[in-house]
Design an enzyme around this catalytic site. Structure first.
Site, PDB file in Angstrom:
ATOM      1  N   ASN A 119      97.137  26.460  73.970  1.00 13.26           N
ATOM      2  CA  ASN A 119      96.720  27.252  72.817  1.00 13.26           C
ATOM      3  C   ASN A 119      95.242  27.602  72.992  1.00 13.26           C
ATOM      4  O   ASN A 119      94.371  26.781  72.723  1.00 13.26           O
ATOM      5  CB  ASN A 119      96.950  26.423  71.550  1.00 13.26           C
ATOM      6  CG  ASN A 119      96.538  27.156  70.287  1.00 13.26           C
ATOM      7  OD1 ASN A 119      95.974  28.239  70.342  1.00 13.26           O
ATOM      8  ND2 ASN A 119      96.811  26.547  69.146  1.00 13.26           N
ATOM      9  N   HIS A 121     101.164  32.232  61.340  1.00 14.39           N
ATOM     10  CA  HIS A 121     101.754  30.887  61.210  1.00 14.39           C
ATOM     11  C   HIS A 121     103.262  30.937  61.418  1.00 14.39           C
ATOM     12  O   HIS A 121     103.988  30.063  60.956  1.00 14.39           O
ATOM     13  CB  HIS A 121     101.517  30.267  59.811  1.00 14.39           C
ATOM     14  CG  HIS A 121     100.094  29.858  59.559  1.00 14.39           C
ATOM     15  ND1 HIS A 121      99.511  30.014  58.328  1.00 14.39           N
ATOM     16  CD2 HIS A 121      99.168  29.290  60.345  1.00 14.39           C
ATOM     17  CE1 HIS A 121      98.271  29.567  58.375  1.00 14.39           C
ATOM     18  NE2 HIS A 121      98.030  29.122  59.601  1.00 14.39           N
TER      19      HIS A 121
END
Ligand code: ADP
Length: 401
Positions: free
Chosen positions: A7, A183
């Site tokens: 990430n 999200h």
């Protein structure tokens, strides 16, 4: 199969190596301050707990050096968790913006990299960092399948009425200005985990997923699909967040800028970094501090908490209306998982839905139901796990190729 989850943020890189036979974490960590002085890696070889957390300071001018250090840590003779790089079977990358093109995770090839590049105008801090991460892994681990898992993909099932703004239509047709939502990896995980946890098929359920962290968003999930969500073109929209304003009257941009002598991008910076509960309370964005201040009677903290909870409750109400009902409300992420206080306060608004909260259950931790057995809607807490969701998608796509 071992999957490395990467990430890449603008100046950071989080990673996790997972063994997918057991879905367990073998090692994880974080590279910080990439591109500036004092860069370091904090590495935890979970499989070798005797080493605890290892911090190594090392120059990382770019994400390339950061990924090289991650690999060095993972393959280190002492604290490493794999014998060699060849034990890593696939790499899953979190990619922030996939635009309208990606409705699901995808195996990465040149065309995917080009598409991520095209979406960079919507996510100028994150997408370029994601591309660097992808390219460096290709270079250091040639032939290892890489998968892109997009924050936006889960929300691509939203109907037009939920994603088109009240602007001249060319804003959408020519510039791609629409609600994308973020999200998505967390909301997708929550949709599946919630259904599994309460033992009913996702296809039958109306779920409202409340991802309440520093960044916060709510998602209406009908039959396992996102039908609306609170973030928009960017993650600045929706709820009042840690430092982000969430939804405001758009005319404020000009009005506040004039008063403060700021241009549009400077006001946007204020909306991103100095607003939300941080701005309201006068400098606190962590809910542990805000709760303490609330109990001490600090008016800024009282305002911040009341406004935050009211916003969450109002958005849940809107989504219950949008879906013509709700079966389950799930709380997740830093605040949603840890703050019984915020959960309790939000649920005070839900009497009209026939929701009853078990106060003792609300104080417990981990995956659990906090509503009473006779509550008309089940309210639960489910810890989110975006890395596991990324690793699952990566495994499935790598195996299918
Ligand atoms: P993000 O991933 O968006 O940075 P997280 O989901 O990690 O955010 O959530 C971080 C936030 O969770 C912290 O800023 C803090 O407000 C809140 N938080 C963490 N632990 C607790 C706790 N025990 N009680 C209340 N709030 C907490």
């Amino acid at each position: 199969m071992k999957v490395l989850v990467i990430n890449c943020g603008s100046s950071s890189l989080k990673f996790q190596l997972m063994d997918m036979e057991t879905e367990s974490v073998e090692a994880k960590g974080l590279c910080e301050r990439i591109g500036s002085e004092g860069s370091r890696i904090v590495y935890t070889p979970v499989k070798k707990p005797e080493f605890g957390k290892i911090t190594i300071e090392s120059p990382m001018p770019t994400h390339k050096e950061a990924i090289q250090i991650v690999i060095d840590c993972l393959t280190n003779a002492e604290h490493g968790v794999v014998g060699s790089l060849s034990e890593i079977d696939a790499v899953g990358h979190r990619v922030v913006h996939g635009g309208e093109k990606y409705v699901d995770s995808v195996l990465i090839d040149d065309s995917v990299i080009a598409a991520v590049q095209e979406c960079a105008e919507f996510s100028p801090l994150h997408n370029p960092a994601n591309i660097i991460g992808i390219n460096v892994c290709r270079e250091l681990m040639p032939g290892v399948p890489e998968v892109a898992v997009f924050d936006t993909a889960f929300h691509q099932t939203m109907p037009r009425k939920a994603f088109i703004y009240g602007l001249p239509m060319k804003a959408y047709t020519e510039y791609g200005i629409r609600r994308y939502g973020f999200h998505g990896t967390s909301h997708k995980f929550i949709a599946r985990q919630t259904a599994q946890f309460i033992g009913r098929p996702a296809e039958e359920l109306k779920i409202i997923s409340c991802h309440l962290g520093n960044g916060a968003s709510i998602c209406a999930i009908n039959g396992g699909k996102s039908v609306d969500t609170s973030m928009g073109l960017t993650p600045l929209a929706g709820l009042v967040m840690g430092t982000r304003s969430g939804d405001i009257d758009p005319a404020i941009l000009e009005f506040y800028g004039r008063k403060e002598g700021l241009d549009v991008s400077q006001v946007t910076e204020v909306l991103n970094k100095k607003s939300g509960v941080f701005g309201i309370s006068g400098g606190k964005s962590d809910f542990r501090d805000l709760e303490e201040g609330f109990y001490a009677g600090d008016p800024g903290c009282v305002d911040a908490i009341e406004i935050f909870c009211y916003n969450v409750a109002k958005t849940v109400g809107a989504y219950a209306a949008a879906m013509n009902g709700v079966d389950v409300i799930t709380f997740t992420a830093g605040i949603g998982e840890n703050s019984a206080f915020v959960r309790g306060k939000v649920c005070e608004y839900f009497g009209y839905l026939g929701i009853k909260i078990d106060e003792a259950a609300n104080k417990e931790r981990g995956e659990h139901v906090i509503s009473t057995p006779d509550s008309k809607v089940t309210v639960c807490v489910i810890p989110t796990d975006e890395e596991l969701m990324i690793a699952r998608d990566t495994k499935a796509l790598a195996e299918a190729q």
